[in-house]
Design an enzyme around this catalytic site. Structure first.
Site, short mmCIF file in Angstrom:
data_model
loop_
_atom_site.label_atom_id
_atom_site.label_comp_id
_atom_site.label_asym_id
_atom_site.label_seq_id
_atom_site.Cartn_x
_atom_site.Cartn_y
_atom_site.Cartn_z
N ASP A 261 0.82 -1.21 0.00
CA ASP A 261 0.00 0.00 0.00
C ASP A 261 0.86 1.27 0.00
O ASP A 261 1.74 1.43 0.84
CB ASP A 261 -0.91 0.01 1.24
N HIS B 294 -0.54 4.51 0.00
CA HIS B 294 -1.29 5.69 0.46
C HIS B 294 -0.69 6.21 1.77
O HIS B 294 -0.64 5.48 2.76
CB HIS B 294 -2.77 5.34 0.63
C1 B12 Z 1 -4.94 10.05 -3.11
C2 B12 Z 1 -5.26 8.63 -3.55
C3 B12 Z 1 -4.26 7.95 -4.26
C4 B12 Z 1 -2.88 8.50 -4.51
C5 B12 Z 1 -2.02 8.24 -3.25
C6 B12 Z 1 -0.99 9.32 -3.02
C7 B12 Z 1 -0.25 9.09 -1.73
N1 B12 Z 1 1.06 9.18 -1.82
O1 B12 Z 1 -0.83 8.83 -0.68
C8 B12 Z 1 -2.45 7.67 -5.74
C9 B12 Z 1 -2.93 8.35 -6.99
C10 B12 Z 1 -0.94 7.40 -5.87
C11 B12 Z 1 -3.28 6.41 -5.52
C12 B12 Z 1 -2.94 5.16 -6.01
C13 B12 Z 1 -3.76 4.07 -5.92
N2 B12 Z 1 -5.01 4.02 -5.44
CO1 B12 Z 1 -5.77 5.45 -4.40
N3 B12 Z 1 -6.77 6.80 -3.66
C14 B12 Z 1 -6.53 8.04 -3.28
C15 B12 Z 1 -7.77 8.71 -2.67
C16 B12 Z 1 -8.38 9.63 -3.74
C17 B12 Z 1 -7.53 9.51 -1.39
C18 B12 Z 1 -6.74 8.77 -0.31
C19 B12 Z 1 -6.40 9.77 0.76
O2 B12 Z 1 -5.29 10.29 0.82
N4 B12 Z 1 -7.38 10.08 1.60
C20 B12 Z 1 -7.24 11.06 2.69
C21 B12 Z 1 -6.90 10.35 4.00
C22 B12 Z 1 -6.82 11.40 5.12
O3 B12 Z 1 -7.93 9.45 4.28
P1 B12 Z 1 -7.70 7.90 4.56
O4 B12 Z 1 -6.48 7.39 3.89
O5 B12 Z 1 -8.98 7.22 4.31
O6 B12 Z 1 -7.38 7.87 6.10
C23 B12 Z 1 -8.28 8.40 7.06
C24 B12 Z 1 -9.15 7.33 7.72
O7 B12 Z 1 -9.53 6.28 6.87
C25 B12 Z 1 -8.33 6.91 8.90
N5 B12 Z 1 -7.47 5.74 8.79
C26 B12 Z 1 -6.73 5.29 7.75
N6 B12 Z 1 -6.05 4.22 8.11
C27 B12 Z 1 -6.32 3.96 9.42
C28 B12 Z 1 -5.84 3.00 10.30
C29 B12 Z 1 -6.31 3.01 11.63
C30 B12 Z 1 -5.79 1.98 12.59
C31 B12 Z 1 -7.23 3.99 12.04
C32 B12 Z 1 -7.72 4.03 13.43
C33 B12 Z 1 -7.71 4.95 11.15
C34 B12 Z 1 -7.23 4.93 9.85
O8 B12 Z 1 -7.47 7.98 9.21
C35 B12 Z 1 -7.42 8.94 8.15
C36 B12 Z 1 -7.86 10.26 8.71
O9 B12 Z 1 -9.22 10.33 8.94
C37 B12 Z 1 -8.68 7.46 -2.36
C38 B12 Z 1 -10.19 7.70 -2.47
C39 B12 Z 1 -10.73 8.39 -1.25
N7 B12 Z 1 -11.47 9.43 -1.49
O10 B12 Z 1 -10.45 7.96 -0.13
C40 B12 Z 1 -8.20 6.47 -3.40
C41 B12 Z 1 -8.28 4.94 -3.13
C42 B12 Z 1 -7.85 4.70 -1.67
N8 B12 Z 1 -7.30 4.40 -4.04
C43 B12 Z 1 -7.70 3.30 -4.53
C44 B12 Z 1 -6.95 2.51 -5.44
C45 B12 Z 1 -7.64 1.29 -6.02
C46 B12 Z 1 -5.65 2.86 -5.80
C47 B12 Z 1 -4.72 2.10 -6.73
C48 B12 Z 1 -4.71 0.58 -6.55
C49 B12 Z 1 -5.10 2.52 -8.15
C50 B12 Z 1 -4.37 1.79 -9.24
N9 B12 Z 1 -5.11 0.98 -9.95
O11 B12 Z 1 -3.18 1.95 -9.40
C51 B12 Z 1 -3.35 2.72 -6.38
C52 B12 Z 1 -2.69 2.03 -5.17
C53 B12 Z 1 -1.43 1.32 -5.47
C54 B12 Z 1 -0.86 0.73 -4.21
N10 B12 Z 1 0.15 -0.09 -4.41
O12 B12 Z 1 -1.27 0.96 -3.09
C55 B12 Z 1 -9.07 2.88 -4.04
C56 B12 Z 1 -9.02 1.71 -3.07
C57 B12 Z 1 -10.24 0.84 -3.23
C58 B12 Z 1 -10.29 -0.34 -2.33
N11 B12 Z 1 -9.79 -0.32 -1.13
O13 B12 Z 1 -10.86 -1.30 -2.73
C59 B12 Z 1 -9.63 4.23 -3.48
C60 B12 Z 1 -10.61 4.09 -2.31
C61 B12 Z 1 -10.32 4.94 -4.68
C62 B12 Z 1 -11.58 4.20 -5.13
N12 B12 Z 1 -12.76 4.64 -4.70
O14 B12 Z 1 -11.51 3.26 -5.85
N13 B12 Z 1 -4.35 6.67 -4.80
#
Ligand code: B12
Length: 155
Positions: free
Chosen positions: A19, A21
């Site tokens: 992962d 992200h």
């Molecule tokens: C930005 C992004 C990217 C960027 C990442 C840049 C980077 N360096 O981080 C890029 C463009 C590179 C990317 C790539 C990919 N991505 Co992306 N990405 C996103 C996106 C738009 C936002 C993620 C983000 O930063 N969110 C903001 C943060 C703050 O939120 P968060 O991560 O959810 O974390 C919050 C909570 O969830 C929580 N949290 C997170 N982890 C944990 C753990 C614990 C213990 C706790 C308590 C809380 C907690 O805390 C955070 C604060 O509130 C999401 C969609 C979305 N809107 O979420 C897709 C998404 C995560 N990506 C997705 C996918 C599929 C991919 C790729 C596989 C795409 C591809 N085919 O290449 C690749 C991943 C490759 C890999 N090896 O991992 C999917 C995952 C789907 C799934 N799980 O089934 C998503 C959901 C998009 C979608 N709807 O399809 N991605």
């Protein structure tokens, strides 16, 4: 935010497996640090072995596993098995986007990770403060008497 509710607590944080992200774990790390915890930030693409090694060598109270790409189910069993083998028993949380298909009902996802051995399983968009408060409560429940009570002058 209460500033020292996790004073002296050691937490390993990272994104597991393949992962990449980084935003979620960055925010989690900040929130834990702001709450007084010592954060061992593993960053992205942390292998199960690296999580286990960090938990053991850092004597972690808790491990926060993040997974956004849906691959957590592949890597987490190895992490849990590794911790058991090392006889390490940190509080174990997992969150992010834990299933590949958004169609999988949340209760099934949660059950799967709870059965693996996670103490708490968080749905997408969980706010970091939620986990901070949960960790303080879970540590207290385990008898960590050193933590300040919420609302006390120390907290
Ligand atoms: C930005 C992004 C990217 C960027 C990442 C840049 C980077 N360096 O981080 C890029 C463009 C590179 C990317 C790539 C990919 N991505 Co992306 N990405 C996103 C996106 C738009 C936002 C993620 C983000 O930063 N969110 C903001 C943060 C703050 O939120 P968060 O991560 O959810 O974390 C919050 C909570 O969830 C929580 N949290 C997170 N982890 C944990 C753990 C614990 C213990 C706790 C308590 C809380 C907690 O805390 C955070 C604060 O509130 C999401 C969609 C979305 N809107 O979420 C897709 C998404 C995560 N990506 C997705 C996918 C599929 C991919 C790729 C596989 C795409 C591809 N085919 O290449 C690749 C991943 C490759 C890999 N090896 O991992 C999917 C995952 C789907 C799934 N799980 O089934 C998503 C959901 C998009 C979608 N709807 O399809 N991605």
């Amino acid at each position: 935010m209460v500033t020292s509710v996790l004073r002296g607590v050691r937490v390993v944080v990272g994104s597991i497996g393949d992962d990449i992200h980084v935003v979620g774990i960055t925010l989690l790390g900040h929130a834990l640090r702001n709450a007084g915890a010592e954060v061992i930030q593993m960053g992205i693409q942390t292998s199960p072995e690296e999580f286990v090694a960090a938990a053991v060598t850092e004597d972690a109270d808790a491990v926060f596993v993040s997974s956004s790409n849906g691959h957590a189910g592949i890597f987490c069993p190895e992490l849990v098995a590794g911790l058991r083998q090392a006889q390490a028993d940190p509080i174990l949380y997992v969150g992010g986007n834990l299933s590949v298909s958004a169609a999988t009902p949340w209760h099934e996802v949660r059950q799967r990770f709870e059965e693996m051995g996670f103490d708490r399983v968080y749905p997408p968009r969980t706010l970091p403060d939620q986990a901070v408060q949960d960790l303080a409560a879970d540590l207290r429940a385990r008898g960590n008497a050193g933590l300040p009570e919420p609302g006390s002058q120390d907290a």
